[in-house]
Design a protein around this motif. Sequence first.
Motif, PDB file in Angstrom:
ATOM      1  N   CYS A  73      -1.090  51.159  -4.411  1.00 57.56           N
ATOM      2  CA  CYS A  73       0.188  50.338  -4.917  1.00 57.56           C
ATOM      3  C   CYS A  73       0.668  50.631  -6.080  1.00 57.56           C
ATOM      4  O   CYS A  73       1.535  49.847  -6.724  1.00 57.56           O
ATOM      5  CB  CYS A  73      -1.050  49.027  -5.207  1.00 57.56           C
ATOM      6  N   GLY A  74       0.278  51.610  -6.805  1.00 57.52           N
ATOM      7  CA  GLY A  74       1.171  52.359  -7.768  1.00 57.52           C
ATOM      8  C   GLY A  74       0.691  51.831  -9.199  1.00 57.52           C
ATOM      9  O   GLY A  74       1.573  52.203 -10.009  1.00 57.52           O
ATOM     10  N   ALA A  75      -0.311  50.876  -9.306  1.00 55.75           N
ATOM     11  CA  ALA A  75      -0.573  50.329 -10.558  1.00 55.75           C
ATOM     12  C   ALA A  75      -1.298  51.360 -11.478  1.00 55.75           C
ATOM     13  O   ALA A  75      -2.018  52.357 -11.146  1.00 55.75           O
ATOM     14  CB  ALA A  75      -1.836  49.205 -10.157  1.00 55.75           C
ATOM     15  N   GLU A  76      -0.964  51.119 -12.479  1.00 56.00           N
ATOM     16  CA  GLU A  76      -2.008  52.021 -13.841  1.00 56.00           C
ATOM     17  C   GLU A  76      -3.033  51.358 -14.287  1.00 56.00           C
ATOM     18  O   GLU A  76      -3.069  50.171 -14.602  1.00 56.00           O
ATOM     19  CB  GLU A  76      -0.791  52.284 -14.791  1.00 56.00           C
ATOM     20  N   ILE A  77      -4.177  52.225 -14.307  1.00 52.71           N
ATOM     21  CA  ILE A  77      -5.317  52.096 -14.653  1.00 52.71           C
ATOM     22  C   ILE A  77      -5.949  52.795 -15.693  1.00 52.71           C
ATOM     23  O   ILE A  77      -5.885  53.913 -15.668  1.00 52.71           O
ATOM     24  CB  ILE A  77      -6.270  51.873 -13.530  1.00 52.71           C
ATOM     25  N   PRO A  82     -14.148  59.447 -15.008  1.00 55.16           N
ATOM     26  CA  PRO A  82     -13.177  60.228 -14.262  1.00 55.16           C
ATOM     27  C   PRO A  82     -13.010  59.493 -13.003  1.00 55.16           C
ATOM     28  O   PRO A  82     -12.290  60.176 -11.943  1.00 55.16           O
ATOM     29  CB  PRO A  82     -13.443  61.720 -14.089  1.00 55.16           C
ATOM     30  N   PHE A  83     -13.475  58.511 -12.782  1.00 53.60           N
ATOM     31  CA  PHE A  83     -13.099  57.757 -11.285  1.00 53.60           C
ATOM     32  C   PHE A  83     -13.200  56.372 -11.703  1.00 53.60           C
ATOM     33  O   PHE A  83     -13.448  55.997 -12.698  1.00 53.60           O
ATOM     34  CB  PHE A  83     -14.246  58.172 -10.427  1.00 53.60           C
ATOM     35  N   GLY A  84     -12.766  55.586 -10.496  1.00 55.81           N
ATOM     36  CA  GLY A  84     -12.572  54.012 -10.800  1.00 55.81           C
ATOM     37  C   GLY A  84     -12.251  53.419  -9.646  1.00 55.81           C
ATOM     38  O   GLY A  84     -11.817  54.110  -8.559  1.00 55.81           O
ATOM     39  N   ILE A  85     -11.902  52.351  -9.892  1.00 52.45           N
ATOM     40  CA  ILE A  85     -11.230  51.484  -8.396  1.00 52.45           C
ATOM     41  C   ILE A  85     -10.319  50.473  -9.013  1.00 52.45           C
ATOM     42  O   ILE A  85     -10.246  49.813 -10.150  1.00 52.45           O
ATOM     43  CB  ILE A  85     -12.435  50.782  -7.817  1.00 52.45           C
ATOM     44  N   CYS A  86      -9.139  50.594  -8.089  1.00 51.58           N
ATOM     45  CA  CYS A  86      -8.027  49.834  -8.515  1.00 51.58           C
ATOM     46  C   CYS A  86      -8.153  48.145  -7.994  1.00 51.58           C
ATOM     47  O   CYS A  86      -9.140  47.980  -7.303  1.00 51.58           O
ATOM     48  CB  CYS A  86      -6.839  50.354  -7.938  1.00 51.58           C
ATOM     49  N   LYS A  87      -7.525  47.177  -8.630  1.00 52.18           N
ATOM     50  CA  LYS A  87      -7.714  45.859  -8.257  1.00 52.18           C
ATOM     51  C   LYS A  87      -7.295  45.685  -6.988  1.00 52.18           C
ATOM     52  O   LYS A  87      -7.899  44.753  -6.303  1.00 52.18           O
ATOM     53  CB  LYS A  87      -6.514  44.924  -9.170  1.00 52.18           C
ATOM     54  N   CYS A  88      -6.562  46.483  -6.286  1.00 48.55           N
ATOM     55  CA  CYS A  88      -5.941  46.336  -4.799  1.00 48.55           C
ATOM     56  C   CYS A  88      -7.387  46.691  -3.934  1.00 48.55           C
ATOM     57  O   CYS A  88      -7.479  46.796  -2.812  1.00 48.55           O
ATOM     58  CB  CYS A  88      -4.812  46.978  -4.581  1.00 48.55           C
ATOM     59  N   SER A  90      -8.351  49.912  -3.964  1.00 46.52           N
ATOM     60  CA  SER A  90      -8.307  51.400  -3.633  1.00 46.52           C
ATOM     61  C   SER A  90      -9.077  52.352  -4.473  1.00 46.52           C
ATOM     62  O   SER A  90      -9.014  52.032  -5.829  1.00 46.52           O
ATOM     63  CB  SER A  90      -6.890  52.004  -3.429  1.00 46.52           C
ATOM     64  N   VAL A  91      -9.786  53.647  -4.166  1.00 46.61           N
ATOM     65  CA  VAL A  91     -10.570  54.419  -5.038  1.00 46.61           C
ATOM     66  C   VAL A  91      -9.587  55.695  -4.934  1.00 46.61           C
ATOM     67  O   VAL A  91     -10.058  56.820  -5.754  1.00 46.61           O
ATOM     68  CB  VAL A  91     -11.819  54.724  -4.792  1.00 46.61           C
ATOM     69  N   GLN A  92      -8.157  55.750  -4.426  1.00 44.00           N
ATOM     70  CA  GLN A  92      -7.502  56.778  -4.464  1.00 44.00           C
ATOM     71  C   GLN A  92      -6.679  56.643  -5.697  1.00 44.00           C
ATOM     72  O   GLN A  92      -5.533  56.241  -5.763  1.00 44.00           O
ATOM     73  CB  GLN A  92      -6.544  56.831  -3.390  1.00 44.00           C
ATOM     74  N   LEU A  93      -6.977  57.402  -6.643  1.00 43.67           N
ATOM     75  CA  LEU A  93      -6.609  57.404  -8.107  1.00 43.67           C
ATOM     76  C   LEU A  93      -5.949  58.774  -8.393  1.00 43.67           C
ATOM     77  O   LEU A  93      -6.428  60.002  -8.301  1.00 43.67           O
ATOM     78  CB  LEU A  93      -7.276  56.839  -9.265  1.00 43.67           C
ATOM     79  N   ASN A  94      -4.608  58.861  -8.971  1.00 37.36           N
ATOM     80  CA  ASN A  94      -4.308  60.242  -9.536  1.00 37.36           C
ATOM     81  C   ASN A  94      -4.294  60.131 -11.045  1.00 37.36           C
ATOM     82  O   ASN A  94      -3.717  59.014 -11.709  1.00 37.36           O
ATOM     83  CB  ASN A  94      -2.579  60.264  -9.214  1.00 37.36           C
ATOM     84  N   LEU A  95      -5.100  60.855 -11.572  1.00 36.69           N
ATOM     85  CA  LEU A  95      -5.220  61.137 -13.088  1.00 36.69           C
ATOM     86  C   LEU A  95      -3.799  61.491 -13.673  1.00 36.69           C
ATOM     87  O   LEU A  95      -3.216  62.116 -13.484  1.00 36.69           O
ATOM     88  CB  LEU A  95      -6.361  61.834 -13.535  1.00 36.69           C
ATOM     89  N   ILE A  96      -3.584  60.671 -14.595  1.00 34.08           N
ATOM     90  CA  ILE A  96      -2.600  60.759 -15.434  1.00 34.08           C
ATOM     91  C   ILE A  96      -2.476  61.612 -16.888  1.00 34.08           C
ATOM     92  O   ILE A  96      -2.279  62.670 -17.065  1.00 34.08           O
ATOM     93  CB  ILE A  96      -1.552  59.561 -15.814  1.00 34.08           C
ATOM     94  N   THR A  97      -3.645  60.875 -17.575  1.00 34.85           N
ATOM     95  CA  THR A  97      -3.743  61.592 -18.706  1.00 34.85           C
ATOM     96  C   THR A  97      -5.317  61.382 -18.983  1.00 34.85           C
ATOM     97  O   THR A  97      -6.097  60.519 -18.087  1.00 34.85           O
ATOM     98  CB  THR A  97      -3.261  60.818 -20.097  1.00 34.85           C
ATOM     99  N   GLY A  98      -6.343  62.091 -19.995  1.00 32.68           N
ATOM    100  CA  GLY A  98      -7.698  62.005 -19.994  1.00 32.68           C
ATOM    101  C   GLY A  98      -8.368  63.272 -19.851  1.00 32.68           C
ATOM    102  O   GLY A  98      -9.500  63.378 -20.458  1.00 32.68           O
TER     103      GLY A  98
END
Length: 113
Positions: A73-77, A82-88, A90-98
Amino acid sequence: MHELGITQNIVAIVTEHAGGKKVRRIVLEIGKLSAIMPDAVQFCFDICTQDTVLAGAILEIREISGLAQCQQCGAEIVLDKPFGICKCGSVQLNLITGEELKIKEIEIEEICV
Ligand SMILES: [Zn+2]
């Protein structure tokens, strides 16, 4: 403790950069997802820098929060692992920083002639 190797690398890079001059201050950026403990780096730094141009230099560590974008859904979390789950759902996350480990600034003592 892999921080020792990391710190030795940092010290080697900064020493080369300083070219024999005394280093006053270093700013490091460490991502919270990088599994590097800032306290351990600080501890190793004090040991590794003895009898080098970095002796007595101030090590400033800035911790960078983890941030990821959901592929669904494009939301930033904000992440603290190094892993997590979106409000929608989905566990398909692209790491941006960290995950970064960066030497942000090196302050070298100016020698006044
Ligand atoms: Zn999502």
